[in-house]
Each structure stands twice: as C-alpha cells, then as structure tokens.
Motif scaffolding. Sequence first.
Motif, PDB file in Angstrom:
ATOM      1  N   LEU A  61       3.910 -10.983  -3.798  1.00  0.00           N
ATOM      2  CA  LEU A  61       3.112 -11.321  -2.609  1.00  0.00           C
ATOM      3  C   LEU A  61       2.466 -10.081  -2.001  1.00  0.00           C
ATOM      4  O   LEU A  61       1.376 -10.174  -1.408  1.00  0.00           O
ATOM      5  N   GLN A  62       3.076  -8.929  -2.135  1.00  0.00           N
ATOM      6  CA  GLN A  62       2.409  -7.701  -1.700  1.00  0.00           C
ATOM      7  C   GLN A  62       1.151  -7.454  -2.536  1.00  0.00           C
ATOM      8  O   GLN A  62       0.115  -7.022  -2.002  1.00  0.00           O
ATOM      9  N   LEU A  63       1.219  -7.737  -3.818  1.00  0.00           N
ATOM     10  CA  LEU A  63       0.037  -7.587  -4.668  1.00  0.00           C
ATOM     11  C   LEU A  63      -1.040  -8.595  -4.286  1.00  0.00           C
ATOM     12  O   LEU A  63      -2.244  -8.297  -4.351  1.00  0.00           O
ATOM     13  N   VAL A  64      -0.615  -9.782  -3.864  1.00  0.00           N
ATOM     14  CA  VAL A  64      -1.577 -10.764  -3.346  1.00  0.00           C
ATOM     15  C   VAL A  64      -2.231 -10.226  -2.078  1.00  0.00           C
ATOM     16  O   VAL A  64      -3.457 -10.311  -1.902  1.00  0.00           O
ATOM     17  N   ALA A  65      -1.433  -9.653  -1.183  1.00  0.00           N
ATOM     18  CA  ALA A  65      -1.967  -9.098   0.067  1.00  0.00           C
ATOM     19  C   ALA A  65      -2.976  -7.985  -0.208  1.00  0.00           C
ATOM     20  O   ALA A  65      -3.933  -7.801   0.551  1.00  0.00           O
ATOM     21  N   GLU A  66      -2.776  -7.255  -1.307  1.00  0.00           N
ATOM     22  CA  GLU A  66      -3.677  -6.158  -1.673  1.00  0.00           C
ATOM     23  C   GLU A  66      -4.902  -6.640  -2.437  1.00  0.00           C
ATOM     24  O   GLU A  66      -5.770  -5.831  -2.792  1.00  0.00           O
ATOM     25  N   GLY A  67      -4.989  -7.934  -2.706  1.00  0.00           N
ATOM     26  CA  GLY A  67      -6.133  -8.478  -3.423  1.00  0.00           C
ATOM     27  C   GLY A  67      -6.107  -8.215  -4.907  1.00  0.00           C
ATOM     28  O   GLY A  67      -7.127  -8.397  -5.599  1.00  0.00           O
ATOM     29  N   ARG A  68      -4.964  -7.819  -5.454  1.00  0.00           N
ATOM     30  CA  ARG A  68      -4.866  -7.494  -6.878  1.00  0.00           C
ATOM     31  C   ARG A  68      -4.398  -8.692  -7.708  1.00  0.00           C
ATOM     32  O   ARG A  68      -4.398  -8.645  -8.934  1.00  0.00           O
TER      33      ARG A  68
ATOM     34  N   LEU B 253       8.488 -14.132 -16.337  1.00  0.00           N
ATOM     35  CA  LEU B 253       7.032 -14.032 -16.450  1.00  0.00           C
ATOM     36  C   LEU B 253       6.441 -13.286 -15.262  1.00  0.00           C
ATOM     37  O   LEU B 253       5.505 -12.482 -15.419  1.00  0.00           O
ATOM     38  N   LEU B 254       6.980 -13.512 -14.064  1.00  0.00           N
ATOM     39  CA  LEU B 254       6.491 -12.785 -12.890  1.00  0.00           C
ATOM     40  C   LEU B 254       6.730 -11.284 -13.044  1.00  0.00           C
ATOM     41  O   LEU B 254       5.872 -10.468 -12.665  1.00  0.00           O
ATOM     42  N   GLY B 255       7.874 -10.907 -13.593  1.00  0.00           N
ATOM     43  CA  GLY B 255       8.123  -9.491 -13.842  1.00  0.00           C
ATOM     44  C   GLY B 255       7.093  -8.904 -14.792  1.00  0.00           C
ATOM     45  O   GLY B 255       6.611  -7.780 -14.588  1.00  0.00           O
ATOM     46  N   GLN B 256       6.716  -9.670 -15.805  1.00  0.00           N
ATOM     47  CA  GLN B 256       5.697  -9.202 -16.750  1.00  0.00           C
ATOM     48  C   GLN B 256       4.318  -9.131 -16.100  1.00  0.00           C
ATOM     49  O   GLN B 256       3.527  -8.225 -16.380  1.00  0.00           O
ATOM     50  N   ILE B 257       4.027 -10.075 -15.202  1.00  0.00           N
ATOM     51  CA  ILE B 257       2.735 -10.054 -14.501  1.00  0.00           C
ATOM     52  C   ILE B 257       2.649  -8.839 -13.587  1.00  0.00           C
ATOM     53  O   ILE B 257       1.600  -8.169 -13.515  1.00  0.00           O
ATOM     54  N   VAL B 258       3.729  -8.508 -12.893  1.00  0.00           N
ATOM     55  CA  VAL B 258       3.743  -7.308 -12.058  1.00  0.00           C
ATOM     56  C   VAL B 258       3.395  -6.079 -12.897  1.00  0.00           C
ATOM     57  O   VAL B 258       2.609  -5.220 -12.481  1.00  0.00           O
ATOM     58  N   GLU B 259       3.959  -6.015 -14.100  1.00  0.00           N
ATOM     59  CA  GLU B 259       3.676  -4.871 -14.970  1.00  0.00           C
ATOM     60  C   GLU B 259       2.213  -4.860 -15.411  1.00  0.00           C
ATOM     61  O   GLU B 259       1.575  -3.788 -15.466  1.00  0.00           O
ATOM     62  N   GLN B 260       1.651  -6.023 -15.702  1.00  0.00           N
ATOM     63  CA  GLN B 260       0.241  -6.098 -16.093  1.00  0.00           C
ATOM     64  C   GLN B 260      -0.674  -5.660 -14.951  1.00  0.00           C
ATOM     65  O   GLN B 260      -1.668  -4.964 -15.169  1.00  0.00           O
ATOM     66  N   VAL B 261      -0.343  -6.050 -13.731  1.00  0.00           N
ATOM     67  CA  VAL B 261      -1.193  -5.732 -12.574  1.00  0.00           C
ATOM     68  C   VAL B 261      -1.102  -4.260 -12.199  1.00  0.00           C
ATOM     69  O   VAL B 261      -2.109  -3.615 -11.882  1.00  0.00           O
ATOM     70  N   THR B 262       0.116  -3.699 -12.221  1.00  0.00           N
ATOM     71  CA  THR B 262       0.340  -2.352 -11.668  1.00  0.00           C
ATOM     72  C   THR B 262       0.445  -1.264 -12.718  1.00  0.00           C
ATOM     73  O   THR B 262       0.294  -0.075 -12.389  1.00  0.00           O
ATOM     74  N   GLY B 263       0.752  -1.647 -13.953  1.00  0.00           N
ATOM     75  CA  GLY B 263       1.005  -0.629 -14.966  1.00  0.00           C
ATOM     76  C   GLY B 263       2.406  -0.059 -14.897  1.00  0.00           C
ATOM     77  O   GLY B 263       2.753   0.873 -15.635  1.00  0.00           O
ATOM     78  N   ARG B 264       3.236  -0.598 -14.006  1.00  0.00           N
ATOM     79  CA  ARG B 264       4.627  -0.177 -13.876  1.00  0.00           C
ATOM     80  C   ARG B 264       5.540  -1.398 -13.972  1.00  0.00           C
ATOM     81  O   ARG B 264       5.118  -2.511 -13.655  1.00  0.00           O
ATOM     82  N   SER B 265       6.780  -1.191 -14.331  1.00  0.00           N
ATOM     83  CA  SER B 265       7.716  -2.303 -14.456  1.00  0.00           C
ATOM     84  C   SER B 265       8.030  -2.894 -13.087  1.00  0.00           C
ATOM     85  O   SER B 265       7.858  -2.243 -12.051  1.00  0.00           O
ATOM     86  N   TYR B 266       8.503  -4.142 -13.093  1.00  0.00           N
ATOM     87  CA  TYR B 266       8.880  -4.769 -11.826  1.00  0.00           C
ATOM     88  C   TYR B 266       9.979  -3.965 -11.143  1.00  0.00           C
ATOM     89  O   TYR B 266      10.016  -3.864  -9.909  1.00  0.00           O
ATOM     90  N   GLY B 267      10.891  -3.376 -11.937  1.00  0.00           N
ATOM     91  CA  GLY B 267      11.962  -2.575 -11.345  1.00  0.00           C
ATOM     92  C   GLY B 267      11.414  -1.363 -10.619  1.00  0.00           C
ATOM     93  O   GLY B 267      11.861  -1.029  -9.510  1.00  0.00           O
TER      94      GLY B 267
ATOM     95  N   ARG C 115       8.400  -0.017  -3.602  1.00  0.00           N
ATOM     96  CA  ARG C 115       7.867  -0.769  -2.469  1.00  0.00           C
ATOM     97  C   ARG C 115       8.932  -1.249  -1.483  1.00  0.00           C
ATOM     98  O   ARG C 115       8.613  -1.520  -0.317  1.00  0.00           O
ATOM     99  N   ILE C 116      10.172  -1.374  -1.936  1.00  0.00           N
ATOM    100  CA  ILE C 116      11.198  -1.966  -1.078  1.00  0.00           C
ATOM    101  C   ILE C 116      12.410  -1.057  -0.925  1.00  0.00           C
ATOM    102  O   ILE C 116      12.783  -0.685   0.200  1.00  0.00           O
ATOM    103  N   ILE C 117      13.034  -0.690  -2.031  1.00  0.00           N
ATOM    104  CA  ILE C 117      14.311   0.012  -1.948  1.00  0.00           C
ATOM    105  C   ILE C 117      14.180   1.369  -1.274  1.00  0.00           C
ATOM    106  O   ILE C 117      14.934   1.688  -0.338  1.00  0.00           O
ATOM    107  N   ARG C 118      13.222   2.185  -1.710  1.00  0.00           N
ATOM    108  CA  ARG C 118      13.063   3.509  -1.111  1.00  0.00           C
ATOM    109  C   ARG C 118      12.577   3.449   0.329  1.00  0.00           C
ATOM    110  O   ARG C 118      13.158   4.116   1.203  1.00  0.00           O
TER     111      ARG C 118
END
Length: 369
Positions: free
Chosen positions: A98-105, A193-207, A213-216
């Motif tokens: 949803l953060q990626l949605v908020a960013e328009g990505r 699949l959502l974890g894989q989509i996050v990686e496709q959008v950002t170039g980084r793993s969902y982890g 974005r959250i833990i740190r």
Amino acid sequence: MKQVLQALVTATTALAVLAAPTAATAAPKEADRVELQRRLDQVVAAGAVGALVEVRDEHGVWRGTSGVAELNTTRAVPVHSRFRAGSITKTFTATVVLQLVAEGRLQLDDPVEAWLPGAVPDGHRITVRHLLNHTSGLYDYLRTLPMPPSPEFLNNRWRTWTPDELVARAVANPPTSEPPGSTFAYSNTGYLLLGQIVEQVTGRSYGEEIERRIIRPLRMHSTSLPGTSPRIPGPHPRGYVPITQDGDLLDYTQMNPTVMGAGGEIISTTTDLNRFFAALLNEHLLPRHLLDEMTTPAVQGRTYGLGLAWRVTTCGTRIYGHDGDALTYQSWAFSTQDTHHQVTVALTPDFRSDLDDAVNTLLDKAFCG
C-alpha cells in the motif's frame, strides 16, 4: 492460527469472525493484572508449553509470562521473548504494497499478469487487491505440503523453497472460487505473489523493503525477516511439533522459514508488534484513505480487509490486527482503533487442543476489564 493447530502444518492463518457494529472502546476501570495473569495461566493449562503477553492501556504497560520456555525444565519464558509471528507478516507485506500504491508505483487494480507474466492462470483477471484480501481464488499452497507426524514433513525441515516452487504447487490445483473477487478464501499463495510483485516494483526483496520502510524507521530492534536462516536470534522459548499419533513432541525451534515467505516468516516480540500496529493505525505508515481500504471487508459479512483483520470483543470493543501461526509458535496482536489499548499474545502450543477459546477469554479480559 487455526489451520496449523487443526492441520498441524499451516504456517499462517486466517481470521474468520463475523462482522459486528462498531462500538465505543472500553478500557478497564482499574488495572487488574492479577486476573490477567490468571487468564494467561489458563491458556497454558489449556494446551501450551509457554506463553507471554504485553498489554498497553491507560494504566501503563504490563507484561506477563506463564509456563516454561523449554519442556522438561523449569526455565521461565523470557518476558522479551522473540518468536515466529506467522501470518502477522501479512500485515507488514500489505503495508509495503500500500505504500507503493501511495507512491503511484503500483495500483490496487493492477492485474497480476502485468507484474508477473505467466505466474498464475488467468493472471489478467486476478488483481493486487484480490491477493491482499484473499479473494483471488488461488489454492493455498500450504494445503499441498505434508503434515506432521509424517516423515515427509520432517524431511522438508531444512529445505529452501522458492516462491515459484510453492506457487507452482498451488496452481496445479483448480481455483477455490470463481470469478476472482467474489469469494473470501484464505490463501497464503497470494502473499507469495505480493512479495514477488514488491521485488518487481522496487528491485529489492520484500524483506529488504519491510526492513527499510517499517522495521528501521520504527526502531523495531527485535524484529527480523530471517530469509533462509533457521535460527531465532535473542531470547526465545523452544517450539515443538507432534511426531507421533500419541502427540509426542519434537523440538522444531530451528527450521528453514522459506516455506512461509512473505506471508509468514517474520520474527518479532510482543513489544515490537504493539509498536507496529500503533504506528499503522495512527497513520504513520499509510495515509488515511489507504488505511480505510485496509479496514474495508473483502466480502460482505467478513472481517478481513487488505492484510488487516478485526473482531469485536464481548464488551463490544472493535479491535484491529492479525493472528499468526508459524507451526511451533502462535500469536495474536490486536489494538483498538485509537491505539489507546493494545494486546499481543504469543505461545508455544503442545497440540493437545485448540487454544482459540482460552486466548479469546484472555483478550476479552484485557480489553474489557
């Protein structure tokens, strides 16, 4: 988490509580920590090796433990224990999406096919929203895996699974419902699949994205996504699985968590999970309109939105959060919408019985007084 306790294999779970009207939140008139401890002891008596809880309310913070951290010892459960939080991972993954949605990505109505071509049949009809709210109709891959006490289950203990392998197991089965978006059916496949989509959008793993974005930012120093590491860092109770029909238990604390992936691999503490849900519900992680999406039911009569669930206590208080089952650990993290009252419970089951009723009694006491 019901699926693991009932099937003894599921690494994550759904919440299936009937919807009820919103009611004004009610905090206890005075702190009754003795009674909370008694209810926690009852959870252990009902079928847990050990348990711990953190309650945050108008009276401050209370942490309690019960049972033992390891079978055949008197070692107390560490009050700041780490544990595998199972499906609570889904709320973290959903927040990043949803953060990626908020960013328009990314868009909630983007088809899976647009990001993961050929990954699933009819991917042009299944959207990101359907994956988030469990209406994709995709078969749950966890139902294809062997269950304890079968030897096949133990043979997979150290196996590293890829999302593609697990999704392939799922799509070898017919859809659980048609068309996508019409029926709620809890499926861990959607979160892989959502974890894989996050990686496709950002170039980084969902982890990496959850960490960044959250833990740190929230300084959740005791929370981690272990990847392939079988260990739980820091203080923690031991976890067990039954290996015979008679219920003999095997220490299964260490295991390869890739079988749970973006829907269930996170390790955390009661304190960190309360911090996360407070930040989420106070709009520190998402804008209000997307938090509203998160709390909108997928299907009429259900109490699950986009990676976030809710329930109503016996005193009419609506609480938001998620529960989780990582096989050897079960957890519940809930908060009132104003976050003035929060409860996170974690336990190590001994599989003698379903612990939902005992935990619900504890949650009702903690939220209702």
